[in-house]
Design a protein around this motif. Sequence first.
Motif, short mmCIF file in Angstrom:
data_model
loop_
_atom_site.label_atom_id
_atom_site.label_comp_id
_atom_site.label_asym_id
_atom_site.label_seq_id
_atom_site.Cartn_x
_atom_site.Cartn_y
_atom_site.Cartn_z
N ALA A 86 6.38 57.02 -15.78
CA ALA A 86 5.63 57.04 -17.02
C ALA A 86 6.53 57.64 -18.10
O ALA A 86 7.44 58.39 -17.80
CB ALA A 86 4.39 57.89 -16.86
N ALA A 87 6.29 57.26 -19.35
CA ALA A 87 7.09 57.82 -20.43
C ALA A 87 6.90 59.33 -20.43
O ALA A 87 5.83 59.82 -20.11
CB ALA A 87 6.63 57.24 -21.75
N LYS A 88 7.99 60.03 -20.74
CA LYS A 88 7.90 61.49 -20.69
C LYS A 88 6.90 62.00 -21.71
O LYS A 88 6.92 61.61 -22.86
CB LYS A 88 9.27 62.09 -20.95
N GLN A 89 6.04 62.90 -21.28
CA GLN A 89 5.09 63.49 -22.23
C GLN A 89 5.85 64.44 -23.14
O GLN A 89 6.52 65.35 -22.69
CB GLN A 89 4.02 64.29 -21.47
N PRO A 90 5.73 64.26 -24.47
CA PRO A 90 6.37 65.20 -25.36
C PRO A 90 5.59 66.51 -25.35
O PRO A 90 4.47 66.56 -24.86
CB PRO A 90 6.29 64.53 -26.72
N ARG A 91 6.22 67.54 -25.93
CA ARG A 91 5.49 68.79 -26.01
C ARG A 91 4.30 68.62 -26.93
O ARG A 91 4.44 68.26 -28.10
CB ARG A 91 6.40 69.92 -26.50
N ARG A 130 -2.61 70.77 -37.72
CA ARG A 130 -2.00 69.45 -37.61
C ARG A 130 -2.26 68.63 -38.88
O ARG A 130 -1.38 67.90 -39.34
CB ARG A 130 -2.53 68.72 -36.38
N ILE A 131 -3.47 68.78 -39.45
CA ILE A 131 -3.78 68.05 -40.69
C ILE A 131 -2.87 68.55 -41.80
O ILE A 131 -2.28 67.77 -42.55
CB ILE A 131 -5.27 68.24 -41.07
N ALA A 132 -2.69 69.88 -41.86
CA ALA A 132 -1.82 70.45 -42.90
C ALA A 132 -0.40 69.92 -42.74
O ALA A 132 0.26 69.53 -43.71
CB ALA A 132 -1.84 71.98 -42.79
N LEU A 133 0.05 69.90 -41.48
CA LEU A 133 1.41 69.41 -41.19
C LEU A 133 1.55 67.95 -41.59
O LEU A 133 2.55 67.54 -42.19
CB LEU A 133 1.68 69.58 -39.69
N THR A 134 0.50 67.18 -41.28
CA THR A 134 0.52 65.76 -41.65
C THR A 134 0.63 65.60 -43.16
O THR A 134 1.43 64.79 -43.66
CB THR A 134 -0.77 65.06 -41.17
N ILE A 135 -0.15 66.41 -43.88
CA ILE A 135 -0.14 66.32 -45.35
C ILE A 135 1.26 66.63 -45.88
O ILE A 135 1.80 65.91 -46.72
CB ILE A 135 -1.19 67.28 -45.96
N LEU A 136 1.86 67.71 -45.34
CA LEU A 136 3.21 68.08 -45.78
C LEU A 136 4.21 66.97 -45.49
O LEU A 136 5.03 66.60 -46.32
CB LEU A 136 3.66 69.36 -45.06
N GLN A 137 4.12 66.42 -44.27
CA GLN A 137 5.05 65.34 -43.90
C GLN A 137 4.87 64.15 -44.81
O GLN A 137 5.85 63.56 -45.29
CB GLN A 137 4.80 64.94 -42.44
N LEU A 138 3.61 63.80 -45.04
CA LEU A 138 3.34 62.64 -45.91
C LEU A 138 3.91 62.88 -47.29
O LEU A 138 4.53 62.00 -47.90
CB LEU A 138 1.84 62.36 -45.99
N ALA A 139 3.70 64.12 -47.79
CA ALA A 139 4.20 64.44 -49.12
C ALA A 139 5.72 64.30 -49.18
O ALA A 139 6.28 63.84 -50.17
CB ALA A 139 3.78 65.85 -49.50
N ALA A 140 6.36 64.69 -48.08
CA ALA A 140 7.82 64.60 -48.05
C ALA A 140 8.27 63.15 -47.90
O ALA A 140 9.22 62.70 -48.55
CB ALA A 140 8.37 65.44 -46.90
N GLN A 157 9.89 59.39 -33.15
CA GLN A 157 10.03 60.79 -32.77
C GLN A 157 9.02 61.65 -33.54
O GLN A 157 8.39 62.55 -32.99
CB GLN A 157 11.46 61.29 -33.08
N ARG A 158 8.89 61.34 -34.85
CA ARG A 158 7.99 62.13 -35.70
C ARG A 158 6.55 62.04 -35.20
O ARG A 158 5.87 63.05 -35.04
CB ARG A 158 8.08 61.60 -37.14
N ILE A 159 6.10 60.81 -34.92
CA ILE A 159 4.71 60.61 -34.50
C ILE A 159 4.45 61.26 -33.14
O ILE A 159 3.43 61.91 -32.93
CB ILE A 159 4.36 59.10 -34.46
N SER A 160 5.42 61.10 -32.20
CA SER A 160 5.16 61.69 -30.88
C SER A 160 5.17 63.21 -30.97
O SER A 160 4.42 63.87 -30.27
CB SER A 160 6.16 61.17 -29.85
N GLY A 161 5.99 63.76 -31.87
CA GLY A 161 6.02 65.21 -32.04
C GLY A 161 4.75 65.71 -32.71
O GLY A 161 4.18 66.73 -32.34
#
Lengths: 237, 447
Positions: B46-51, B60-70, B119-123
């Motif tokens: 199976a594909a390796k489970q990321p952390r 996670r929502i805050a992180l998503t918002i920051l990433q999207l903004a960037a 990589q970004r999405i799996s992280g």
Amino acid sequence: MRILICEDSVLLREGLVRLLEHGGHEVVAALPDARELMGEVSTADPDLCILDVRLPPSYTDEGIRAAHELRRTRPQLPVLVLSQYVEERYASEMIAAQGGAFGYLLKDRVADVGEFIESVERIAQGATVLDPEVVAQLLTRRSRDDRMQQLTDRERTVLSALAEGRSNQSIAALLFLSEASVEKHITAIFQKLGLGADEGGNRRVLAAIAHLENVGGPVAASMLNDHNSTTQSGTAS
Amino acid sequence: MSAPAGRPAPTAVPYAQQQPPQVPQAAQHGPQAPQRPAQHPTVPQAAKQPREARQGPPFRIALTILQLAAIGPVGSMLVTTLFGSFGLGIGLSLLLGVGLLLLVALVYAVFGVAWFESQRISGLYGIAVPTIVWQPQTEPGFKAWFKALCQQAINGRMWRSVANFVIASLMGMGVLWLAQGFVHGLISMFNTTSSVLQPGIVGMLLCGGAIVGLALLHRIVSVAILGSAVAEEQLETQVRVTSQQREGAVRAADVERTRIERDLHDGVQPRLVSVAMTLGLAQQKIETDPAGAKELVAEAHTSTKAAITELRQLARGIYASVLDDRGLDAALSALAARSHIPVQLDVRLADRYERTAEAAIYFAIAESLTNAAKHSRASECRVMVRERSDGMLWARVEDNGIGNARVVAGGGLDGIMNRVLAAGGTTRLDSPQGGPTTLEVSVPCAF
């Protein structure tokens, strides 16, 4: 004597009939499979049965099963099982079934006409004759047994010949020894293996084989069926 | 206990004390030459489970918002540049070779973007998005490189990842625009002091809600676009393993057929021809020289018996019917007994196993013993067979010969490996120069 044959290959069946008649015996029935066997045995009442292992319909071990059936119904009827390949497991099963005389030989042995006829006659007289190939297999399976480790190479050769059902005289001729030294070897073997050294020709073979056989697959050496070998060899006294 | 390394002494170690290794490993062979394992994959990995992102949803929502903004401005520029270069590359390729170089670089750039995105999405969401890898070259050389490049250029998974990136860029722009509205609302809130329900607060709430909404939408879209790749990856692995097994089966059958043909051609056939010749001679001599004819007949008789024995052993190596009705343990007796090198058998098995597994192990042992007799110059072989606790039938064949056994296409070891691979098993060969040679095979035997 009167012989019944059960062999599916027409060529071999006819060949066997020719061979045996050439040896002065009478073939009372020659069957292509084991279906009619029991009926034929009771009507023709032969002195010896020759069975092939692989017979129709499934070509696996019908001959062995038929031999066991004969052992159950007519334990004293000598049976010779012929096969394209010999298997120690079949031999062990037959020995464990404890009946009268029986032989188990490769079909190839038929090519040595004289020896084959002689084997057939010896089995009819109550001897047990095993193919050297089977004995080699039994020896291979038992080679890790502690008591087998004690045997010298010469003794091992004598044991093989013994298990094939040869007489002392024939062992002596085979190995270029005097009969006296063959007897000495046999006594040593029986002592090392803890078998009763009696002189009954067939019994000593059975004793040797019972020691060699490995019924039920991987048995630890210590669990070997001592009781079996001593009862089979009996005490001649 | 591990396998004894080095030459076994003439007085054999009592095997009863040896346990098969739970998982036979290279490390258990003591100081020896480097391993040349021949491992085949058996179980689809199976594909390796990321952390998993350990933080809760708000983070996670805050992180998503920051990433999207960037990603918003950067991604927009990047996407514009990429598409611009594509147009430029196409345009220039008609005029100069420079355009082609640009297009090649573009494939690499797009690949980079796709890799970053996966990589970004799996992280970010902790879903096991399989890493996007560059199309492997089938062989060295420019042509193969170009072929791999073209295949990479039309790789669906890469483009899906890029599409996700483009969507994220657009969302990012949206987030920035909404953030502007948010800030406007904030400023107007401080500027006016009249009513409670100011348009500033409403604007702020609306914009903030929309930003969070976009972040949630981004997650849904990304998981839908890239998450499907997880199942796809597993299927791909399964397909790869299955086709490897099929190839193994086909190859094993081919190798075996070739071997049987060669054995018949080199062994039995010429023998029978010579028998016929000898009998022909005897026929001619029978009137004039009966004694000579008798000798010739005896010679033919001996040759015939040898041919019969050879045929029997050949057939027995291919298949043993006793395997069907009495199982692997019983079938090994004859193999061990007819081996040219003395064999120590150590078999501990329950009664019966799956037929394919029994047959594969039987064949592997038969071939190994034949091989050892032909090439190893060994004085002793040991065969161990066990059922392992992980549902595998495991066998080891060792000899104390000269080692240096190699897998040659169409050779005995090749046949073994293909046969075992076809049964879903693994093979490991260890044969340093100077010996000893050890071959281990494991085959799944669920019954």
